[in-house]
Design an enzyme around this catalytic site. Structure first.
Site, PDB file in Angstrom:
ATOM      1  N   ASP A  16       2.954   2.884   7.497  1.00 20.65           N
ATOM      2  CA  ASP A  16       1.805   2.275   7.408  1.00 20.65           C
ATOM      3  C   ASP A  16       1.998   0.861   6.783  1.00 20.65           C
ATOM      4  OD1 ASP A  16      -0.954   1.336   7.316  1.00 20.65           O
ATOM      5  OD2 ASP A  16      -1.720   2.604   6.005  1.00 20.65           O
ATOM      6  N   ASP A  59       0.727  -1.329   0.164  1.00 18.09           N
ATOM      7  CA  ASP A  59       0.084  -0.061   0.027  1.00 18.09           C
ATOM      8  C   ASP A  59       0.789   1.271  -0.178  1.00 18.09           C
ATOM      9  OD1 ASP A  59      -2.472   1.358  -0.111  1.00 18.09           O
ATOM     10  OD2 ASP A  59      -2.620   1.368   2.163  1.00 18.09           O
ATOM     11  N   ASN A 110       1.451   7.572   2.377  1.00 15.64           N
ATOM     12  CA  ASN A 110       2.110   6.882   3.377  1.00 15.64           C
ATOM     13  C   ASN A 110       3.821   7.268   3.260  1.00 15.64           C
ATOM     14  OD1 ASN A 110      -0.031   5.530   4.403  1.00 15.64           O
ATOM     15  ND2 ASN A 110       0.139   3.807   2.958  1.00 15.64           N
ATOM     16  N   LYS A 120       1.836   4.610  -1.252  1.00 22.11           N
ATOM     17  CA  LYS A 120       0.890   5.647  -2.070  1.00 22.11           C
ATOM     18  C   LYS A 120       1.397   6.974  -1.211  1.00 22.11           C
ATOM     19  CE  LYS A 120      -2.468   5.138   1.366  1.00 22.11           C
ATOM     20  NZ  LYS A 120      -4.113   4.671   1.721  1.00 22.11           N
ATOM     21  N   PRO A 121       1.432   8.160  -2.067  1.00 28.30           N
ATOM     22  CA  PRO A 121       2.021   9.547  -1.435  1.00 28.30           C
ATOM     23  C   PRO A 121       1.876   9.681   0.054  1.00 28.30           C
ATOM     24  CG  PRO A 121       0.885   9.839  -3.495  1.00 28.30           C
ATOM     25  CD  PRO A 121       0.351   8.407  -3.265  1.00 28.30           C
TER      26      PRO A 121
END
Length: 185
Positions: A60, A38, A43, A40-41
């Site tokens: 995360d 996961d 995180n 993503k920006p």
């Protein structure tokens, strides 16, 4: 995510520096047999540590799994991850490996350079449709001034065929380093 929201698309050197830092962190997870699943920006946190600006933390790891057990679906059949940043194999519920995180790091780099995900959608269905409908539009075709070798690297990360991507985050980090862009930041 918030940084790009505040200042807009980042320079190629800064975007490369930040994603290189994230790739190094994910490389450590890969060495330990973990797949984040996961990235993503939101995180990828950018902060200050002492006198060091643009210090990156990847957060995360809540849905991270060992390579042995990593799949795109949970036992209940619920899709896990963020569709605009997940590779096709994860979206279709196949087993994932380090190349899934390479795809996501490429998507984060694309976002940092353009201010938009490579496979945008207002809804889950739209994002998944964009993901499976074809390759990402190159940043230069969207009007962004990105060095050709960086654009080629980003698009390699975003290949639908996982065998065409970098093998893991270590290989991606080495490729980012070789561009010399991060040194300019």
């Amino acid at each position: 995510g918030r940084l790009v929201e505040l200042v807009g698309p980042l320079s190629p050197s800064r975007a490369t520096y930040l994603v290189l830092s994230a790739a190094r962190a994910i490389a450590e997870a890969h060495r330990r047999g973990l797949v984040h699943r996961d990235i993503k920006p939101e995180n990828v946190f950018v902060g200050v540590r002492g006198a060091e600006h643009d210090f990156v933390k990847v957060l995360d790891f809540g849905i991270a799994r060992s390579v042995v057990e990593a799949a795109g679906l949970t036992a209940e059949g619920t899709l896990v991850g963020t569709p605009s940043y997940m590779p096709p194999e994860q979206a279709s519920g196949e087993k994932v490996d380090a190349r899934a995180d390479v795809f996501a790091l490429g998507a984060v780099l694309y976002f940092a350079l353009t201010g938009a995900p490579p496979f945008p959608g207002r809804t889950l269905g739209e994002a998944l449709s964009a993901l499976v409908s074809g390759p990402a539009v190159p940043p230069s075709a969207r009007g962004f001034d990105v060095p050709k070798e960086l654009e080629v690297l980003v698009l390699r990360c975003l290949e639908r065929d996982r065998d065409a991507r970098f093998a893991d985050a270590t290989e991606l980090a080495l490729a980012l380093e070789s561009l010399g862009l991060a040194d300019l930041h």
